[in-house]
Design a protein around this motif. Structure first.
Motif, PDB file in Angstrom:
ATOM      1  N   SER A  85       1.194  -1.195  -0.098  1.00  0.00           N
ATOM      2  CA  SER A  85      -0.303   0.153  -0.048  1.00  0.00           C
ATOM      3  C   SER A  85       0.842   1.308   0.452  1.00  0.00           C
ATOM      4  O   SER A  85       0.159   2.578  -0.267  1.00  0.00           O
ATOM      5  N   VAL A  86       1.977   1.446   0.880  1.00  0.00           N
ATOM      6  CA  VAL A  86       2.905   2.296   0.681  1.00  0.00           C
ATOM      7  C   VAL A  86       3.423   2.619  -0.437  1.00  0.00           C
ATOM      8  O   VAL A  86       3.360   3.597  -1.169  1.00  0.00           O
ATOM      9  N   ALA A  87       3.917   1.158  -1.412  1.00  0.00           N
ATOM     10  CA  ALA A  87       4.538   1.443  -3.001  1.00  0.00           C
ATOM     11  C   ALA A  87       2.703   2.408  -3.430  1.00  0.00           C
ATOM     12  O   ALA A  87       2.796   3.386  -4.535  1.00  0.00           O
ATOM     13  N   GLN A  88       0.977   2.182  -3.371  1.00  0.00           N
ATOM     14  CA  GLN A  88       0.842   2.321  -4.453  1.00  0.00           C
ATOM     15  C   GLN A  88       0.219   3.806  -4.001  1.00  0.00           C
ATOM     16  O   GLN A  88      -0.010   4.579  -5.097  1.00  0.00           O
ATOM     17  N   LYS A  89       0.919   4.577  -2.538  1.00  0.00           N
ATOM     18  CA  LYS A  89       0.512   5.613  -2.307  1.00  0.00           C
ATOM     19  C   LYS A  89       1.835   6.011  -3.246  1.00  0.00           C
ATOM     20  O   LYS A  89       1.786   7.510  -3.357  1.00  0.00           O
ATOM     21  N   LEU A  90       3.269   6.026  -3.313  1.00  0.00           N
ATOM     22  CA  LEU A  90       4.232   6.427  -3.361  1.00  0.00           C
ATOM     23  C   LEU A  90       4.170   6.770  -5.238  1.00  0.00           C
ATOM     24  O   LEU A  90       4.509   7.811  -5.654  1.00  0.00           O
ATOM     25  N   SER A  91       3.220   5.722  -5.499  1.00  0.00           N
ATOM     26  CA  SER A  91       3.060   5.271  -7.405  1.00  0.00           C
ATOM     27  C   SER A  91       2.258   7.278  -7.864  1.00  0.00           C
ATOM     28  O   SER A  91       2.810   8.127  -8.475  1.00  0.00           O
ATOM     29  N   LEU A  92       1.716   7.591  -6.678  1.00  0.00           N
ATOM     30  CA  LEU A  92       0.435   9.180  -6.959  1.00  0.00           C
ATOM     31  C   LEU A  92       1.636   9.545  -6.885  1.00  0.00           C
ATOM     32  O   LEU A  92       1.253  11.345  -7.474  1.00  0.00           O
ATOM     33  N   GLU A  93       2.440   9.829  -5.888  1.00  0.00           N
ATOM     34  CA  GLU A  93       3.281  11.236  -6.108  1.00  0.00           C
ATOM     35  C   GLU A  93       4.480  11.070  -6.570  1.00  0.00           C
ATOM     36  O   GLU A  93       4.927  12.555  -6.876  1.00  0.00           O
ATOM     37  N   LEU A  94       4.762  10.088  -7.217  1.00  0.00           N
ATOM     38  CA  LEU A  94       6.138   9.564  -8.064  1.00  0.00           C
ATOM     39  C   LEU A  94       4.908   9.954  -9.615  1.00  0.00           C
ATOM     40  O   LEU A  94       5.508  10.006 -10.740  1.00  0.00           O
ATOM     41  N   ASN A  95       3.640  10.374  -9.758  1.00  0.00           N
ATOM     42  CA  ASN A  95       3.373  10.580 -11.251  1.00  0.00           C
ATOM     43  C   ASN A  95       3.114   9.115 -11.962  1.00  0.00           C
ATOM     44  O   ASN A  95       3.565   9.299 -13.329  1.00  0.00           O
ATOM     45  N   LEU A  96       3.308   8.059 -11.172  1.00  0.00           N
ATOM     46  CA  LEU A  96       4.008   5.923 -12.077  1.00  0.00           C
ATOM     47  C   LEU A  96       2.736   6.904 -13.567  1.00  0.00           C
ATOM     48  O   LEU A  96       3.025   6.321 -14.015  1.00  0.00           O
ATOM     49  N   ALA A  97       1.235   6.377 -13.437  1.00  0.00           N
ATOM     50  CA  ALA A  97       0.502   6.862 -14.584  1.00  0.00           C
ATOM     51  C   ALA A  97       1.117   7.469 -15.533  1.00  0.00           C
ATOM     52  O   ALA A  97       0.504   6.943 -17.007  1.00  0.00           O
ATOM     53  N   ALA A  98       0.890   8.490 -15.148  1.00  0.00           N
ATOM     54  CA  ALA A  98       1.747   9.454 -16.260  1.00  0.00           C
ATOM     55  C   ALA A  98       2.750   9.137 -17.180  1.00  0.00           C
ATOM     56  O   ALA A  98       2.680   9.109 -18.313  1.00  0.00           O
ATOM     57  N   MET A  99       3.418   8.789 -16.784  1.00  0.00           N
ATOM     58  CA  MET A  99       4.778   7.979 -17.231  1.00  0.00           C
ATOM     59  C   MET A  99       4.842   6.855 -17.915  1.00  0.00           C
ATOM     60  O   MET A  99       5.076   6.543 -19.012  1.00  0.00           O
ATOM     61  N   LEU A 100       3.703   5.545 -17.099  1.00  0.00           N
ATOM     62  CA  LEU A 100       3.213   4.649 -18.448  1.00  0.00           C
ATOM     63  C   LEU A 100       2.615   5.272 -19.321  1.00  0.00           C
ATOM     64  O   LEU A 100       2.446   4.050 -20.681  1.00  0.00           O
ATOM     65  N   CYS A 101       1.876   5.748 -18.653  1.00  0.00           N
ATOM     66  CA  CYS A 101       1.313   6.158 -20.809  1.00  0.00           C
ATOM     67  C   CYS A 101       2.425   7.068 -21.571  1.00  0.00           C
ATOM     68  O   CYS A 101       1.699   6.934 -22.703  1.00  0.00           O
ATOM     69  N   ASN A 102       2.811   8.081 -21.380  1.00  0.00           N
ATOM     70  CA  ASN A 102       4.007   7.870 -22.108  1.00  0.00           C
ATOM     71  C   ASN A 102       4.604   6.555 -22.469  1.00  0.00           C
ATOM     72  O   ASN A 102       4.439   7.193 -24.107  1.00  0.00           O
ATOM     73  N   LEU A 103       5.057   6.278 -21.833  1.00  0.00           N
ATOM     74  CA  LEU A 103       5.882   4.687 -21.644  1.00  0.00           C
ATOM     75  C   LEU A 103       4.895   3.943 -23.756  1.00  0.00           C
ATOM     76  O   LEU A 103       5.672   3.864 -24.149  1.00  0.00           O
TER      77      LEU A 103
END
Length: 234
Positions: A85-103
């Protein structure tokens, strides 16, 4: 300590074969939630994101030799986000979804990137399943419906005869295993992102959903490499 040691090696500029071996070991270890607790930090997430080429907005995917590293890093991120759950929260902070869409956009029209695309889509599925804020971000800010629909369209190799009508080719060969897996992951992520979309507000949204409906119809007429895979796809 073992996970921390592996991540310290990965942070250095090591050989590709060494990176892949380290990531394979980390992927196995990351299935254990207890092991993940001390290593699920912002720094360690960023190490894996860098190896998955998620930190480079402009750079295209050119070096085929790096593809196995990208795939293994994405697999590790899938395990870590699913189990922490910590990684899930960090994913939002690190903007992971936007980076995945870009990849995912970089994978468009590229050769030999099906595995990268598949685990990128799986990670988007997990994020949209496990974090409601990321699900909203995907839908509202990142044009997630459009990005995922295009990924599904590319996986199914859709050809159009009219604006909302795909060509029906009865003699078309079945999808490959990789194409089928990519399509399945795109469908799962699309389900999450469109879960609360019963009320369509704009003309663009109306177009997007009609376009998606035509692709879904085409999907139902498509076969996978085996009977089980076809059933999973449908």
């Amino acid at each position: 300590k073992l996970c921390e040691g592996i991540l310290n090696i990965l942070e250095k500029d090591t050989k590709t074969s060494c990176q892949v071996a380290c990531l394979e070991a980390l992927r196995i270890l990351s299935r254990d939630k207890k092991v993940l607790v001390p290593v699920t930090t912002k720094r360690n997430m960023q190490i894996l994101m860098k190896l998955a080429k998620l930190d480079t907005v402009e750079d295209p995917l050119e070096r085929v030799s790096e593809f196995p590293v990208i795939v293994e890093a994405l697999k590790c991120l899938c395990n870590i986000i699913f189990n922490s759950s910590v990684a899930q929260k960090l994913s939002l902070e690190l903007n992971l979804a936007a980076m995945l869409c870009n990849l995912l956009q970089k994978c468009k029209d590229q050769q030999s990137v099906d595995d990268i695309k598949c685990f990128d889509l799986r990670l988007l599925f997990l994020l949209s399943l496990l974090h409601t804020d990321i699900r909203s971000q995907l839908r509202q800010e990142l044009q997630g419906v459009q990005v995922l629909t295009q990924a599904l369209e590319n996986s199914l190799s859709v050809r159009w005869t009219e604006e909302y009508k795909a060509a029906e080719d009865r003699d078309r060969p079945p999808l490959s295993l990789q194409e089928t897996d990519c399509a399945i992951e795109a469908l799962k992520a699309l389900f999450n992102v469109t879960l609360d979309s019963w009320n369509v507000h704009s003309e663009n949204e109306s177009h997007q959903f009609r376009y998606m409906a035509a692709i879904l119809r085409h999907c139902l007429l498509t076969t996978g490499p085996t009977e089980d895979k076809t059933e999973e796809l449908h």
